[in-house]
Motif scaffolding. Structure first.
Motif, PDB file in Angstrom:
ATOM      1  N   ARG A   4      -9.895   1.704  -9.917  1.00 52.02           N
ATOM      2  CA  ARG A   4      -9.951   2.229  -8.536  1.00 52.02           C
ATOM      3  C   ARG A   4     -10.810   3.403  -8.794  1.00 52.02           C
ATOM      4  O   ARG A   4     -11.049   4.063  -9.325  1.00 52.02           O
ATOM      5  CB  ARG A   4      -8.811   2.588  -7.924  1.00 52.02           C
ATOM      6  CG  ARG A   4      -7.955   3.711  -8.774  1.00 52.02           C
ATOM      7  CD  ARG A   4      -6.952   4.598  -7.982  1.00 52.02           C
ATOM      8  NE  ARG A   4      -5.968   3.575  -7.858  1.00 52.02           N
ATOM      9  CZ  ARG A   4      -5.386   3.436  -6.394  1.00 52.02           C
ATOM     10  NH1 ARG A   4      -5.906   3.943  -5.345  1.00 52.02           N
ATOM     11  NH2 ARG A   4      -4.135   2.889  -6.250  1.00 52.02           N
ATOM     12  N   TYR A  30       8.429  -2.652 -11.410  1.00 51.25           N
ATOM     13  CA  TYR A  30       7.045  -2.369 -10.871  1.00 51.25           C
ATOM     14  C   TYR A  30       6.365  -3.834 -11.065  1.00 51.25           C
ATOM     15  O   TYR A  30       5.379  -4.114 -10.849  1.00 51.25           O
ATOM     16  CB  TYR A  30       6.513  -1.194 -12.098  1.00 51.25           C
ATOM     17  CG  TYR A  30       5.162  -0.811 -11.402  1.00 51.25           C
ATOM     18  CD1 TYR A  30       5.461   0.105 -10.349  1.00 51.25           C
ATOM     19  CD2 TYR A  30       3.989  -0.725 -12.021  1.00 51.25           C
ATOM     20  CE1 TYR A  30       4.460   0.664  -9.695  1.00 51.25           C
ATOM     21  CE2 TYR A  30       3.008  -0.305 -11.527  1.00 51.25           C
ATOM     22  CZ  TYR A  30       3.022   0.761 -10.139  1.00 51.25           C
ATOM     23  OH  TYR A  30       1.853   1.171  -9.812  1.00 51.25           O
ATOM     24  N   LYS A  31       6.863  -4.808 -11.946  1.00 48.30           N
ATOM     25  CA  LYS A  31       6.296  -5.858 -12.456  1.00 48.30           C
ATOM     26  C   LYS A  31       6.841  -7.319 -11.738  1.00 48.30           C
ATOM     27  O   LYS A  31       7.612  -8.022 -12.644  1.00 48.30           O
ATOM     28  CB  LYS A  31       6.323  -5.994 -13.917  1.00 48.30           C
ATOM     29  CG  LYS A  31       5.481  -4.943 -14.544  1.00 48.30           C
ATOM     30  CD  LYS A  31       3.954  -5.056 -14.057  1.00 48.30           C
ATOM     31  CE  LYS A  31       3.317  -3.687 -14.216  1.00 48.30           C
ATOM     32  NZ  LYS A  31       2.100  -3.773 -13.448  1.00 48.30           N
ATOM     33  N   SER A  81      -0.913  -0.170 -21.250  1.00 46.64           N
ATOM     34  CA  SER A  81      -0.972  -1.713 -20.760  1.00 46.64           C
ATOM     35  C   SER A  81      -0.762  -2.489 -22.026  1.00 46.64           C
ATOM     36  O   SER A  81      -0.089  -3.527 -21.660  1.00 46.64           O
ATOM     37  CB  SER A  81      -2.119  -1.926 -19.807  1.00 46.64           C
ATOM     38  OG  SER A  81      -2.148  -3.191 -19.378  1.00 46.64           O
ATOM     39  N   ARG A 106      10.738   4.130  -1.550  1.00 46.51           N
ATOM     40  CA  ARG A 106       9.621   3.473  -1.767  1.00 46.51           C
ATOM     41  C   ARG A 106       9.640   2.432  -2.758  1.00 46.51           C
ATOM     42  O   ARG A 106      10.505   2.727  -3.825  1.00 46.51           O
ATOM     43  CB  ARG A 106       8.380   4.418  -2.080  1.00 46.51           C
ATOM     44  CG  ARG A 106       7.889   5.011  -0.855  1.00 46.51           C
ATOM     45  CD  ARG A 106       6.809   6.054  -1.163  1.00 46.51           C
ATOM     46  NE  ARG A 106       6.201   6.660   0.003  1.00 46.51           N
ATOM     47  CZ  ARG A 106       5.546   7.918   0.115  1.00 46.51           C
ATOM     48  NH1 ARG A 106       5.569   8.577  -0.730  1.00 46.51           N
ATOM     49  NH2 ARG A 106       4.867   8.119   1.241  1.00 46.51           N
ATOM     50  N   ASP A 107       9.326   1.261  -2.871  1.00 45.23           N
ATOM     51  CA  ASP A 107       9.580   0.533  -3.927  1.00 45.23           C
ATOM     52  C   ASP A 107       8.357  -0.849  -3.601  1.00 45.23           C
ATOM     53  O   ASP A 107       8.355  -1.543  -2.845  1.00 45.23           O
ATOM     54  CB  ASP A 107      11.032  -0.266  -3.467  1.00 45.23           C
ATOM     55  CG  ASP A 107      11.318  -1.372  -4.363  1.00 45.23           C
ATOM     56  OD1 ASP A 107      10.472  -1.563  -5.184  1.00 45.23           O
ATOM     57  OD2 ASP A 107      12.453  -1.973  -4.349  1.00 45.23           O
ATOM     58  N   ASP A 165       3.078  -1.573   4.117  1.00 47.90           N
ATOM     59  CA  ASP A 165       2.833  -0.006   3.779  1.00 47.90           C
ATOM     60  C   ASP A 165       4.294   0.817   3.609  1.00 47.90           C
ATOM     61  O   ASP A 165       5.359   0.411   4.152  1.00 47.90           O
ATOM     62  CB  ASP A 165       2.208   0.727   4.902  1.00 47.90           C
ATOM     63  CG  ASP A 165       1.717   1.905   4.582  1.00 47.90           C
ATOM     64  OD1 ASP A 165       0.863   2.235   3.471  1.00 47.90           O
ATOM     65  OD2 ASP A 165       2.092   2.798   5.038  1.00 47.90           O
ATOM     66  N   GLU A 210      -3.537   4.503   0.590  1.00 49.37           N
ATOM     67  CA  GLU A 210      -4.559   3.732   0.325  1.00 49.37           C
ATOM     68  C   GLU A 210      -5.603   3.733   1.532  1.00 49.37           C
ATOM     69  O   GLU A 210      -6.542   2.931   1.481  1.00 49.37           O
ATOM     70  CB  GLU A 210      -4.189   2.281  -0.090  1.00 49.37           C
ATOM     71  CG  GLU A 210      -3.698   1.973  -1.233  1.00 49.37           C
ATOM     72  CD  GLU A 210      -3.967   2.587  -2.632  1.00 49.37           C
ATOM     73  OE1 GLU A 210      -5.193   2.946  -2.641  1.00 49.37           O
ATOM     74  OE2 GLU A 210      -3.438   2.404  -3.511  1.00 49.37           O
ATOM     75  N   MET A 270       1.341  -8.348 -16.849  1.00 51.18           N
ATOM     76  CA  MET A 270       1.357  -7.091 -16.303  1.00 51.18           C
ATOM     77  C   MET A 270       0.419  -7.252 -15.051  1.00 51.18           C
ATOM     78  O   MET A 270       0.362  -5.964 -14.276  1.00 51.18           O
ATOM     79  CB  MET A 270       0.866  -5.704 -17.190  1.00 51.18           C
ATOM     80  CG  MET A 270       1.597  -5.579 -18.346  1.00 51.18           C
ATOM     81  SD  MET A 270       3.419  -5.324 -17.944  1.00 51.18           S
ATOM     82  CE  MET A 270       4.087  -6.546 -18.490  1.00 51.18           C
ATOM     83  N   SER A 280      -3.854   6.242  -9.157  1.00 49.08           N
ATOM     84  CA  SER A 280      -2.803   5.354  -9.437  1.00 49.08           C
ATOM     85  C   SER A 280      -1.317   6.065  -9.263  1.00 49.08           C
ATOM     86  O   SER A 280      -0.997   7.278  -9.153  1.00 49.08           O
ATOM     87  CB  SER A 280      -2.788   5.018 -10.887  1.00 49.08           C
ATOM     88  OG  SER A 280      -1.617   4.495 -11.394  1.00 49.08           O
ATOM     89  N   THR A 308       0.781  -1.284  -0.006  1.00 47.65           N
ATOM     90  CA  THR A 308       0.041   0.114   0.016  1.00 47.65           C
ATOM     91  C   THR A 308       0.713   1.182  -0.096  1.00 47.65           C
ATOM     92  O   THR A 308       1.861   1.350   0.684  1.00 47.65           O
ATOM     93  CB  THR A 308      -0.910   0.049   1.085  1.00 47.65           C
ATOM     94  OG1 THR A 308      -0.042  -0.136   2.623  1.00 47.65           O
ATOM     95  CG2 THR A 308      -2.100  -1.115   1.322  1.00 47.65           C
TER      96      THR A 308
END
Ligand code: GDD
Length: 365
Positions: free
Chosen positions: A212, A186-187, A148, A79-80, A50, A23, A165, A217, A20
């Motif tokens: 969402r 990210y993937k 995407s 952050r990662d 988090d 969120e 993805m 995002s 998260t």
């Protein structure tokens, strides 16, 4: 990193890892839906990982910990997203890990369907897939579909999974922990698919992905560039800002060597062709040595001998030279540019070909 202790001391079968970042609007609803929809025969815990959200996400999630198997891991430092998933896997007590978004775009009601084939040993990894028959993506604007679709197409050489993805998947905890530490980006699903290779048994479980309703995002240009960089790495290439900068410096030093040798040989009355060829070969040798020792130092394929590697470098250099000639002819003879104007793009194209050839062919990892 700190974690609240689980309320249920018995190890659950599955850990649902939810990364998260800000969120607060969604996390409680998600936890509620997970608790309401998990199949009764699968014991589970929910791990919220988090990344120092500023909106109180962690505190909201922690409120559930007293009465439900919900734990909160609070990360510090950069952050990662992938790092968060891996931290979640490290802390997980379940043998199986389900990864999903916090924003409600992944239906928790499908977690059981993701776990069932794994528990029955029908496969090693399941993907909550938007592109499997019966799956769908709802509420996305056209630009997200396009981005995407492009990202998915770029991953096509690496996997047969239709939705690589996806951020909704499940696998054995150990499989996640076996990923190399530098599996950044990210993937993380794509990393698992590549790591697993042909022997990995996968199954795509159709899901209806709903964009969402709350929050926003976190996918930005930075994540997209990280993805592209990671793809080139997975393809064996060693493209990076640092190697490109060094490659340019080495190229400039090579031009100097070329010029000095050429001048010296012409001064010794050497024939034009001989001076031109000799200075070119010496410059490729010094360029090769510097790129080997400096630009691409590290994990280049060890099995390639030095002479063979130089041969590859030389072939790329000759090809780039021929392409340079072709670009010059095109720009001067066909498009009518002056030679001085044409040489600049021709040099840029040559340098690009040389660099990519080095990154993907000569010094590939
Ligand atoms: N811990 C942590 N750290 N969590 C993060 C970070 C981070 O740096 N960045 C994002 N998250 C969390 C979000 O809070 C959310 O729970 C989840 O990761 C997905 O982030 P989003 O920002 O909502 O992703 P998206 O909407 O762009 O991307 C969606 O579509 C992709 C398919 O193209 C997600 O569903 C992805 O999982 C999916 O792969």
């Amino acid at each position: 990193m700190s974690s609240a202790s689980p309320s249920n001391p018995a190890a659950p079968r599955a850990s649902i890892v939810v990364p998260t970042l800000n969120e607060a609007d969604s996390i409680s609803e998600l936890i509620e839906r997970i608790l309401a929809s998990m199949p009764e025969d699968i014991s589970f815990e929910t791990l919220v990982v988090d990344d120092a959200s500023e909106d109180g996400t962690a505190a909201l999630a922690r409120k559930w910990s007293d009465r439900h198997p919900v734990r909160v891991i609070e990360r510090q430092g950069p952050r990662d997203l992938s790092g968060s998933v891996l931290d979640g896997a490290r802390e997980a007590r379940g043998e199986w890990v389900v990864v999903m978004d916090a924003d409600g775009s992944h239906p928790p009601e499908r977690i059981g369907a993701l776990l069932r084939p794994l528990l029955e040993n029908r496969c090693d990894l399941t993907v909550g897939s938007r592109h499997a028959p019966g799956g769908a993506t709802e509420g996305w604007p056209i630009h997200r579909h396009l981005a995407s679709g492009l990202a998915t197409a770029l991953a096509w050489p690496f996997t047969e999974v239709r939705d690589p993805m996806a951020g909704f998947f499940a696998t054995r905890r150990e499989r996640l922990l076996a990923l190399p530490g530098h599996a950044a980006g990210y993937k993380i699903l794509l990393e698992l698919l590549v790591q697993g290779g042909d022997s990995l048994r996968t199954e795509e479980v159709p899901i209806r992905f709903e964009d969402r309703q709350k929050g926003r995002s976190k996918l930005g240009l930075k994540q997209q560039l990280t993805y592209l960089k990671r793809l080139t790495y997975l393809a064996g290439g060693r493209v990076s800002g640092s190697s490109a900068g060094k490659f340019i410096l080495v190229g400039l030093s090579g031009m100097l060597v070329d010029l000095l040798i050429f001048q010296a040989l012409i001064g010794q009355q050497a024939r034009l062709g001989t001076a031109h060829m000799a200075s070119f070969v010496v410059a490729t040798l010094t360029n090769f040595a510097l790129n080997y020792r400096w630009t691409f130092r590290g994990d280049a394929q060890a099995e390639l001998s030095l002479p063979l590697r130089y041969l590859r470098f030389f072939i790329v250099a000759v090809m780039a030279l021929m392409i340079r000639g072709g670009v010059l002819v095109l720009l001067v003879d066909v498009l009518g540019l002056s030679p001085m104007a044409a040489i600049v793009p021709a040099i840029v194209v040559t340098a690009g070909v040389n660099y990519l050839g080095s990154a993907f062919y000569v010094f590939a990892s």
